[in-house]
Design an enzyme around this catalytic site. Structure first.
Site, PDB file in Angstrom:
ATOM      1  N   THR A  60       0.798  -1.222   0.000  1.00  0.00           N
ATOM      2  CA  THR A  60       0.000   0.000   0.000  1.00  0.00           C
ATOM      3  C   THR A  60       0.836   1.280   0.000  1.00  0.00           C
ATOM      4  O   THR A  60       0.276   2.373   0.138  1.00  0.00           O
ATOM      5  CB  THR A  60      -0.935   0.026   1.220  1.00  0.00           C
ATOM      6  OG1 THR A  60      -0.155  -0.094   2.422  1.00  0.00           O
ATOM      7  CG2 THR A  60      -1.934  -1.113   1.154  1.00  0.00           C
ATOM      8  N   TYR A 123       0.735   1.860  -8.244  1.00  0.00           N
ATOM      9  CA  TYR A 123      -0.098   1.184  -7.241  1.00  0.00           C
ATOM     10  C   TYR A 123      -1.418   0.735  -7.857  1.00  0.00           C
ATOM     11  O   TYR A 123      -1.818  -0.424  -7.725  1.00  0.00           O
ATOM     12  CB  TYR A 123      -0.345   2.118  -6.059  1.00  0.00           C
ATOM     13  CG  TYR A 123      -1.359   1.587  -5.075  1.00  0.00           C
ATOM     14  CD1 TYR A 123      -1.095   0.444  -4.322  1.00  0.00           C
ATOM     15  CD2 TYR A 123      -2.582   2.231  -4.889  1.00  0.00           C
ATOM     16  CE1 TYR A 123      -2.024  -0.042  -3.413  1.00  0.00           C
ATOM     17  CE2 TYR A 123      -3.516   1.755  -3.984  1.00  0.00           C
ATOM     18  CZ  TYR A 123      -3.231   0.621  -3.250  1.00  0.00           C
ATOM     19  OH  TYR A 123      -4.165   0.132  -2.368  1.00  0.00           O
TER      20      TYR A 123
END
Length: 288
Positions: A60, A123
């Site tokens: 993350t 991401y």
């Protein structure tokens, strides 16, 4: 129901264990389930006697992923796909958490689960790769896209604001990014509800959105954190362009939760109620 849980110390995994109710949890952290080594995770699926699998593990670090996309892809994409394949071989439902970063953040309307994706950075690309691998595995799955997860655990926006609200008299906070802050406790309940639902009816497999309500900017979210915690720094709204980061953030993180509510019976969670619970956990909620 017995749950094989990938994740043990992250904010979502901790809340799943906290809200497990009568369910039995078989949880594995990085020391055993290393997502940079997919084979270690597949072995756990092959050996488990659990009824369902929930993945609460992810890479993350949004900005770091820009320079380390290969690792992010392994953790967010390749290994979840291998787990999904192993789960499919055994007929085990698989609940996986994804993100609003799979969208391009354009417009102001909430994104529906079937809206075209278009990640802005590494991401989002790696999380989208995980979604596609899980779908391709051909098993029973629920992909829950979420946004702005917060809790009393680890590092997140709420805890950062509490620290800065004590240290500083004035903060500049982005006001043109809008989305739904999601209490990890509510997301944990959603994961368990999805697991229960898939066991009862495999026809509920699919992609869903789970995010807190109402939608709000980061700046206004910070104001409510300070208000409930009894802090009074000045909050100055700024555009994202005044706070450059290695990874571009979506301006619009609004998500339509309707299909999840219909399929699994949980209404979109209130982040305001969740925030009060978080501040109570941290013993910083201002007396009413």
């Amino acid at each position: 129901m017995k749950i094989l849980l990938f994740g043990k110390t992250g904010q979502l995994a901790l809340e799943i264990m906290r809200h497990k109710g009568d369910h039995v949890i078989e949880a594995y952290g990085r020391d055993v389930a290393d997502f940079t080594d997919g084979a270690s995770c597949v072995a756990l699926v092959d050996a488990t006697n659990a009824d369902v699998i929930i993945n609460a593990t992810a890479y993350t670090a949004v900005d770091k992923a820009e320079d380390d996309e290969a690792t992010a892809l392994q953790v967010n994409g390749t290994t979840p796909g291998l787990i999904a394949e192993a789960a499919a071989r055994r007929g085990l439902p698989f609940v996986h958490v994804s993100t609003d970063y799979v969208f391009d953040g354009s417009g102001e309307k909430p994104f529906s689960p079937d809206h075209p994706t278009g990640p802005l950075g590494a991401y989002g690309r790696t999380k989208l790769a995980g979604e596609e691998a899980i779908k391709a595995a051909g098993g029973i799955y629920a992909i829950l896209r979420t946004s702005w997860v917060v809790s009393s655990h680890g590092k997140n926006f709420v805890k950062t604001m509490l620290r800065l609200g004590i240290e500083l008299d004035r903060l500049t906070i982005v006001a043109d990014q809008v989305g739904g802050p999601t209490p990890a406790a509510a997301l944990a309940e959603a994961c368990i509800a999805a697991a229960d639902g898939l066991l009862a009816d495999s026809g509920k497999a699919g992609v869903y959105h789970v995010s807190g309500a109402p939608d709000v900017s980061w700046a206004d979210f910070a104001r409510e954190i300070f208000n409930l915690a009894g802090l009074s720094p000045e909050v100055v709204d700024i555009p994202s362009s005044d706070y450059p980061t290695p990874a571009k953030r979506p301006l619009n993180s609004r998500m339509d939760n309707t299909s999840f509510e219909t399929a699994f019976g949980l209404r979109r969670p209130s982040w305001q109620r969740g925030l009060q619970e978080i501040l109570t956990d941290l013993d910083v909620l201002k007396p009413a």
